[in-house]
Motif scaffolding. Structure first.
Motif, PDB file in Angstrom:
ATOM      1  N   VAL A 126       0.838  -1.202   0.000  1.00 42.63           N
ATOM      2  CA  VAL A 126       0.000   0.000   0.000  1.00 42.63           C
ATOM      3  C   VAL A 126       0.869   1.246   0.000  1.00 42.63           C
ATOM      4  O   VAL A 126       0.628   2.209  -0.737  1.00 42.63           O
ATOM      5  N   SER A 174       0.707   3.815  -3.147  1.00 44.45           N
ATOM      6  CA  SER A 174       0.048   5.098  -2.870  1.00 44.45           C
ATOM      7  C   SER A 174       1.041   6.255  -2.854  1.00 44.45           C
ATOM      8  O   SER A 174       0.783   7.320  -3.433  1.00 44.45           O
ATOM      9  N   PHE A 228       0.585   8.800  -5.805  1.00 45.66           N
ATOM     10  CA  PHE A 228       0.124  10.114  -5.352  1.00 45.66           C
ATOM     11  C   PHE A 228       1.293  11.046  -5.029  1.00 45.66           C
ATOM     12  O   PHE A 228       1.172  11.945  -4.200  1.00 45.66           O
ATOM     13  N   ALA A 272      -7.908  12.433  -2.055  1.00 41.09           N
ATOM     14  CA  ALA A 272      -7.235  11.129  -2.067  1.00 41.09           C
ATOM     15  C   ALA A 272      -8.190  10.017  -1.653  1.00 41.09           C
ATOM     16  O   ALA A 272      -8.222   8.942  -2.281  1.00 41.09           O
ATOM     17  N   VAL A 309      -9.417   6.711  -3.761  1.00 39.81           N
ATOM     18  CA  VAL A 309      -9.322   5.336  -3.263  1.00 39.81           C
ATOM     19  C   VAL A 309     -10.670   4.635  -3.392  1.00 39.81           C
ATOM     20  O   VAL A 309     -10.747   3.463  -3.792  1.00 39.81           O
ATOM     21  N   VAL A 334      -7.761   3.274  -7.722  1.00 38.76           N
ATOM     22  CA  VAL A 334      -6.556   3.995  -8.155  1.00 38.76           C
ATOM     23  C   VAL A 334      -6.025   3.338  -9.426  1.00 38.76           C
ATOM     24  O   VAL A 334      -5.960   2.101  -9.502  1.00 38.76           O
ATOM     25  N   TYR A 371       1.885   2.913 -12.189  1.00 36.66           N
ATOM     26  CA  TYR A 371       0.803   3.882 -12.001  1.00 36.66           C
ATOM     27  C   TYR A 371       0.475   4.508 -13.348  1.00 36.66           C
ATOM     28  O   TYR A 371       1.357   5.016 -14.046  1.00 36.66           O
ATOM     29  N   LEU A 384      -6.651  -0.648  -1.033  1.00 34.02           N
ATOM     30  CA  LEU A 384      -6.350   0.173  -2.205  1.00 34.02           C
ATOM     31  C   LEU A 384      -6.769  -0.594  -3.459  1.00 34.02           C
ATOM     32  O   LEU A 384      -5.979  -1.344  -4.025  1.00 34.02           O
TER      33      LEU A 384
END
Length: 382
Positions: free
Chosen positions: A81, A85, A89, A140, A144, A148, A160, A319
């Motif tokens: 995670v 993330s 992000f 954010a 989620v 994502v 990503y 996630l």
């Protein structure tokens, strides 16, 4: 069964502890962010703004530790995670950190010069440090909930496929505005019990009124969107709560309204959204009736309920992936090893009560209303 060898229990414990850290951050640093976001508007003169600043001045640094603990806990307990993330992000996190950096600089530098223009610029810097993180954190969470845009290859490398501006969808912006309303309500309720009654107190109450109404409306809209807006994920394959941490062993599908399945299966979970609504309503009633302690309790219950609603809706997802549902990260497939989780539980059991006891003692010692007279005579005030 011995806790040291019950992998499923350890995973559940750390899922719950992550919720505790997030709620702890929202309940403590949340009022700091809310107060900062209101600063240029509730304080019209330098003395009034200094009173507002010093309402949170003695404790804001300690409250921010919850944010650091949350990031560290994600890194240690949920490495998949953390990797996905914090890389996906990255720009959003940079914006948050840049905004948060303005807070200590604003607190320390604002009073260095008596120039009104100098102090006004730092007041707006503190506003940015309160408003922007509140908005981005909510955005954010909205992303989620929608999923994502990442995928994992056969070697568990994450890719990503989104962009910074792609984070700002209508639903994620709704969540961002709800986050802002939630912390402004909490900040207004906090000010109502921390500063002297007068013009600033009245302005904070007005902001709290609008924030409570916005929280109720935005939370209802968010619930409706989750129910009928086509978002949600569901595990279709077998679940192995004690299996190895490999996200690719889980099969998932995207399914409209799936985030509400837990409430149908476990009706007691409806306590969370009920607290979200009832807490905001209690805060609104308390603010309008000048019942300051009930208003503050209501804002805290509302924040607790809203955050808990997200966690309970998504369980066991942490996630989900919008481009490859089978790459989604869950409580059962994305944790650290059993030994790591057990050691972390032992450390938490020892040190968390100490942290909570020290925090309670600090607030007991520093509690009391800040007045304009205090601002004028105390050389240690900002």
């Amino acid at each position: 069964m011995d806790l040291a060898y019950d992998y499923a229990t350890l995973r559940l414990i750390w899922w719950g502890l992550m919720g505790v850290l997030l709620i702890g951050f929202a309940l403590t640093d949340g009022w700091d962010l809310g107060v900062a976001a209101m600063l240029p508007f509730v304080g019209k003169t330098d003395v009034e703004r200094r009173m507002v600043i010093n309402a949170i001045g003695p404790t804001w640094e300690g409250n921010q530790v919850w944010f650091i603990l949350g990031g560290g806990a994600i890194f240690a307990a949920w490495p998949f995670v953390y990797a996905v993330s914090f890389s996906g992000f990255y720009l959003a996190m940079f914006v948050v950190l840049a905004s948060l950096i303005l807070r200590p600089v604003g607190f320390k530098y604002r009073s260095k010069k008596p120039d009104p223009a100098w102090r006004t610029r730092w007041d707006w810097a503190l506003f940015i440090g309160g408003f922007v993180p509140s908005l981005v954190f909510g955005v954010a969470v909205g992303n989620v909930l929608q999923g994502v845009p990442f995928r994992l290859d056969g070697n568990l490398r994450a890719f990503y496929e989104g962009s910074f501006f792609g984070l700002f969808t209508p639903f994620s912006l709704l969540c961002g505005l709800l986050s802002v309303a939630m912390v402004v309500l909490h900040g207004a309720a906090f000010l109502s019990v921390r500063i002297e009654r007068g013009p600033v107190h009245d302005r904070a109450r007005r902001f709290g009124t609008w924030a409570a109404l916005a929280s109720l409306v935005l939370f209802a809209l968010g619930w409706a969107y989750v129910a009928w807006g086509g978002i949600g994920f569901r595990i279709t394959g077998a679940i192995d709560p004690v299996g190895a941490s490999n996200p690719l062993r889980t099969t998932s599908v995207r399914e409209a309204g799936a985030w509400l399945a837990n409430y149908r299966a476990y009706p007691w979970m409806m306590i969370a959204p009920a607290l979200g609504f009832l807490g905001a309503a209690l805060a609104l009633l308390g603010i309008r009736a000048k019942w300051e302690v009930p208003a503050f309790a209501g804002s805290a219950l509302s924040a607790f309920g809203i955050i808990a609603t997200v966690g309970l809706s998504m369980f066991p997802y942490i996630l989900p992936s919008s481009v490859d549902a089978n790459s989604s990260l869950t409580v059962w497939n994305a944790s650290s090893s059993q030994r790591t989780l057990f050691i972390m539980v032992v450390v938490t059991v020892i040190f968390l009560p100490l942290v909570l006891a020290y925090t309670a003692w600090v607030y007991k010692v520093l509690w009391g209303r800040v007045t304009t007279e205090d601002v004028g005579r105390n050389p240690h005030f900002y």
